[in-house]
Design an enzyme around this catalytic site. Sequence first.
Site, mmCIF file in Angstrom:
data_model
loop_
_atom_site.group_PDB
_atom_site.id
_atom_site.type_symbol
_atom_site.label_atom_id
_atom_site.label_comp_id
_atom_site.label_asym_id
_atom_site.label_seq_id
_atom_site.Cartn_x
_atom_site.Cartn_y
_atom_site.Cartn_z
ATOM 1 N NE ARG A 1 51.226 -89.783 -1.397
ATOM 2 C CZ ARG A 1 50.883 -90.376 -0.317
ATOM 3 N NH1 ARG A 1 52.076 -90.546 1.204
ATOM 4 N NH2 ARG A 1 50.006 -92.198 -0.032
ATOM 5 C CB ALA B 1 38.779 -64.012 -0.846
ATOM 6 C CB CYS C 1 35.641 -56.868 -4.442
ATOM 7 S SG CYS C 1 36.009 -55.788 -2.883
#
Length: 339
Positions: A7, A34, A181
């Site tokens: 794909r 993250a 954060c």
Amino acid sequence: MTDRYSRQELFAPIGKEGQQQLQSKHVLIVGAGALGTGSAETLVRAGVGHLTIVDRDYVEWSNLQRQQLYGEDDAERRLPKAVAAEQRLRRINSSAAIDAIVADVTTSEIEALTEGVDLIIDATDNFDTRLLLNDIAHKRRIPWIYGACVGSYGVSCAIVPGETPCLNCLLETVPIGGATCDTSGIIAPAVQMVVALQMAEALKLLTGNKRALRGKLVSFDLWSNQYTAIGVDRLKKEDCASCGSQPTYPYLQASNHSRTAVLCGRDTVQIRPPAPVERDLETLAEQLSRQGGTVQGNPYLISYTIGAHRLAIFRDGRVLVHGTKDVAEAKSLYHRYLG
């Protein structure tokens, strides 16, 4: 397995030729939090042949909300993030060469880490390390992709030595830092958006589609529905110490890299020894157990809890002092229990 990347190959700008290029590339990801886990999974699934992922920390419960390669077992075992990431990535794509390095990235390590690398992905949480990456990238002419997020806000920019302004140039003109954060928290969609922005540029660079690069610093706030793209071409400075006509690469000098750091989003101070060491964790565990407190460990680190503080001690000599943001207090605990 012959259609594994079918794909992606059907996407005309990549095709079979671009897929072959991906399999021949080596990408360095600095940080396995993250942004690092999201980027690593995307690149391994895309078929990048060689990935090096470096991180100084270990998995904690607060990571699981947004750091997609980790599970509860990793947090329970306090497994180093680089190790846990490697284990998961190998289950995703067993044909990829994956190097996991548990270390703090400093001037001592950066030269070896960037040897033979085609692209650097910024997944760090501090500008100390980012400016180090910026200087080594320009010294070695390696493209790199800046990314950061906090709260519902994110920002990203691809930096190509010799063609675009560097991070040092941008910091003098564009306000791209401030909150952390620790003070503002973070939501997972902001992480995923920055990863998407970084990885789109990464695929362009790795498959030879440099002309498709945005050439802009993109920022967004998903909660207030704001999106901005700033053209950066004119921000390049001829006298910049990192990318100008006579660069001195100031952030590659050890004097400009701190040996203590308050970790983002954590009531924690990291302390690095003044010179590289190799700690004998087994012997250290025995010594600490005689001082009271609780000693736990795995093959990569020892966790020593005493009173309101916990010290995580790695084989490379680094120590994370939990329970304080005060550098002086952290150093006092470090010297009290570790000499």
